[in-house]
Design an enzyme around this catalytic site. Structure first.
Site, PDB file in Angstrom:
ATOM      1  N   GLU A 197       8.501  59.378  35.262  1.00  0.00           N
ATOM      2  CA  GLU A 197       8.098  57.974  35.469  1.00  0.00           C
ATOM      3  C   GLU A 197       9.163  57.013  34.958  1.00  0.00           C
ATOM      4  O   GLU A 197       8.919  56.165  34.095  1.00  0.00           O
ATOM      5  CB  GLU A 197       6.736  57.706  34.825  1.00  0.00           C
ATOM      6  CG  GLU A 197       5.611  58.446  35.535  1.00  0.00           C
ATOM      7  CD  GLU A 197       4.210  58.032  35.101  1.00  0.00           C
ATOM      8  OE1 GLU A 197       4.056  57.503  33.990  1.00  0.00           O
ATOM      9  OE2 GLU A 197       3.265  58.246  35.886  1.00  0.00           O
ATOM     10  N   GLU A 383       1.885  64.457  40.064  1.00  0.00           N
ATOM     11  CA  GLU A 383       0.743  64.092  39.205  1.00  0.00           C
ATOM     12  C   GLU A 383      -0.292  63.379  40.063  1.00  0.00           C
ATOM     13  O   GLU A 383       0.057  62.513  40.869  1.00  0.00           O
ATOM     14  CB  GLU A 383       1.153  63.132  38.084  1.00  0.00           C
ATOM     15  CG  GLU A 383       1.915  63.755  36.969  1.00  0.00           C
ATOM     16  CD  GLU A 383       2.131  62.797  35.791  1.00  0.00           C
ATOM     17  OE1 GLU A 383       1.263  61.934  35.508  1.00  0.00           O
ATOM     18  OE2 GLU A 383       3.194  62.915  35.167  1.00  0.00           O
TER      19      GLU A 383
HETATM   20  C1  BG6 Z   1       1.452  59.498  33.604  1.00  0.00           C
HETATM   21  C2  BG6 Z   1       2.242  60.347  32.664  1.00  0.00           C
HETATM   22  O1  BG6 Z   1       1.713  58.202  33.217  1.00  0.00           O
HETATM   23  O2  BG6 Z   1       0.072  59.536  33.594  1.00  0.00           O
HETATM   24  C3  BG6 Z   1       1.454  61.414  31.950  1.00  0.00           C
HETATM   25  O3  BG6 Z   1       3.361  60.919  33.284  1.00  0.00           O
HETATM   26  C4  BG6 Z   1       0.076  60.884  31.637  1.00  0.00           C
HETATM   27  O4  BG6 Z   1       2.178  61.792  30.818  1.00  0.00           O
HETATM   28  C5  BG6 Z   1      -0.629  60.572  32.951  1.00  0.00           C
HETATM   29  O5  BG6 Z   1      -0.689  61.735  30.854  1.00  0.00           O
HETATM   30  C6  BG6 Z   1      -2.083  60.164  32.832  1.00  0.00           C
HETATM   31  O6  BG6 Z   1      -2.227  59.153  31.902  1.00  0.00           O
HETATM   32  P1  BG6 Z   1      -3.254  59.268  30.681  1.00  0.00           P
HETATM   33  O7  BG6 Z   1      -3.008  58.078  29.879  1.00  0.00           O
HETATM   34  O8  BG6 Z   1      -4.608  59.304  31.280  1.00  0.00           O
HETATM   35  O9  BG6 Z   1      -2.895  60.530  30.000  1.00  0.00           O
END
Ligand code: BG6
Length: 486
Positions: A197, A383
């Site tokens: 990111e 993701e």
């Molecule tokens: C992304 C990151 O921003 O979102 C992860 O790459 C992160 O590291 C994921 O865990 C989800 O966000 P959160 O705050 O729900 O863990």
């Protein structure tokens, strides 16, 4: 029609959110190790050292904790220190991934396991050996490791002694680290990504900088861009049959109305991510950003060959996270809602998750089309997922139909992007395939996984693993190459 036969189905995690063992076998501290636990109403805090050496908690905590030594305060819980203890459970966890049929496992290497301070000449053999063991375990089951070189975890030493990425020296340290791991793992890892990111790297926490003004931030980012471009070039030289991508947080943005002012605002919003993609995929600073720098008086110090380096270090694919869409408007009275690293205007047409993140499966198809039409390189969804509260029943089951619904609608959207829009999609690795520490809040109760891990928000309990209902569902999705998704 449908997904490619070699489509990379799998799941994703990051070192600082799963490994734990933060001080074992020579690992050095990272900025992420200074983040305390929070929750959705109480932000996480950071224990950090100013350039003058004073220890402070950032943001909303007024007092320096008593007895703070270095960056770590006593009696404060730092979730990265324990994670889900993947360090000791990796064999069991990868076996479960294999049982689901994973073709790929996205993970990150902790730079400080390899170079504890970030800038040593000789690597830490114990750290290298740990990832050898993890990769071997994956390969044993035919799972391709997909490795992020830096997932938010800047070595703390570099933050303290170099002001993080604002120092040009850090480029050399990072590329030495990359060269070391490329050489060591060249026969084991064929998919790499540079910075997680990259479009949200903006503060001490992620890049070790002590000032947050635009001049400091964009100078530091220039160094990050160069480091990424050099890593791409090195990867191509050392592992010619590998692919290396970048990684952005992509949240498509919609103009709230057809008013030209809102549309223009939306263009400006979209450029906030396109800037990063233009540099890493097209290889140059886009005109709109140079004009913005001019307006803001930002002057990037560049060496003679920097622009050539960016042009010859473009990525092979775009990796991105997708959780939500956003909305743009010039009407600042519109209510806002939290999201992945952003506070965005709330779209009245869409529901939000328990953590306020906008739910928008069609937004994934829009994201895929926008990026593929603009950049014409393969895309990889590295993701995606729903952070939710799960209940572990006395019989060890977790009925997470809400997660199945979320993932099913998103997979449908990506299937349409492939079948109807012709997007070249390499794979799909949903976030937190095994429960892990949430990045934004540090909680364990915000869970994403197909596998439940019995750990609470204080890093306590048995650390036992349990299969959720979504485990069997995802296994069927993969077995059918995405044909069975309901
Ligand atoms: C992304 C990151 O921003 O979102 C992860 O790459 C992160 O590291 C994921 O865990 C989800 O966000 P959160 O705050 O729900 O863990």
């Amino acid at each position: 029609m449908g997904f490619k036969t070699d489509f990379l189905w799998g799941g994703a995690t990051a070192a600082n959110q799963i490994e734990g063992a933060f001080d074992r076998d020579g690992r050095g501290l990272t900025t992420m190790d200074t983040l305390t636990v929070g929750d959705k109403d109480r932000p996480r805090q950071i224990t950090f050292k100013t350039l003058e050496g004073e220890v402070k908690h950032a943001e909303r905590l007024a007092a320096v904790p008593e007895g703070a030594v270095g960056h770590i305060a006593p009696d404060v819980f730092y979730p990265s220190h324990t994670g889900i203890n993947f360090y000791d459970h990796y064999k069991e966890d990868i076996k479960l991934f294999a049982e689901m049929g994973f073709k790929a496992y996205r993970m990150s290497i902790a730079w400080t396991r390899i170079f504890p301070n970030g800038n040593e000449t000789e690597p830490n053999e114990a750290g290298l050996a740990f990832y050898d063991a993890v990769f071997d375990e994956c390969l044993k089951y035919g799972i391709e490791p997909v490795v992020t070189l830096c997932h938010f975890d800047t070595p703390l030493y570099l933050a303290d002694h170099y002001d993080g990425w604002s120092s040009r020296d850090v480029i050399g340290f990072f590329t030495h680290y990359c060269e070391t791991v490329f050489k060591r793992y060249k026969d084991k890892v064929k998919y790499w990504m540079t910075f997680n990111e990259i479009n949200v790297l903006r503060s001490w926490l992620q890049i070790g900088i002590h000032q947050n003004d635009d001049q400091t931030k964009f100078q530091a980012l220039h160094h990050v861009f160069l480091a990424s471009a050099k890593a791409v070039q090195l990867c191509h030289q050392i592992i010619p049959d590998a692919m290396i991508g970048n990684m952005v947080m992509y949240a498509p943005s919609y103009a709230m109305t057809a008013k030209p002012e809102d549309v223009l605002e939306n263009i400006a919003y979209k450029r906030q991510v396109e800037f990063y993609l233009d540099i890493q995929v097209k290889g140059y600073y886009p005109a709109y950003k140079l004009k913005e720098f001019e307006r803001k008086g930002v002057q990037i110090a560049m060496e003679e060959r920097d622009l050539d380096c960016l042009a010859s270090g473009t990525v092979d694919f775009i990796g991105f996270s997708y959780y939500m869409s956003t909305m743009s408007t010039t009407d600042t009275s519109v209510p806002k809602t939290p999201g992945n690293n952003v506070l965005s205007y709330k779209n009245p047409n869409l529901e939000v998750s328990e953590w306020g993140w906008t739910l928008d499966p069609l937004g994934l198809r829009i994201a895929l089309s926008e990026m593929y039409d603009r950049y014409h390189v393969p895309l990889f969804i590295v993701e995606n997922g729903l952070g939710a509260i799960d209940t572990l029943e006395a019989d060890g089951t977790v009925t997470d139909d809400y997660r199945i619904d979320y993932l099913h609608t998103h997979i449908k959207a990506m299937k349409d992007a492939v079948d109807l829009d012709g997007v070249d999609l390499m794979g799909y690795t949903p976030w937190g395939c095994i429960d892990l520490v949430a990045w934004s809040t540090g909680e364990m109760k915000k869970r994403y996984g197909f596998i439940y891990v019995d750990v609470d928000d204080r890093g306590q309990r048995s650390f036992k693993r349990y299969k959720k209902k979504s485990f069997d569902w995802y296994q069927a999705v993969i077995a059918s190459n995405g044909e069975t998704i309901t």
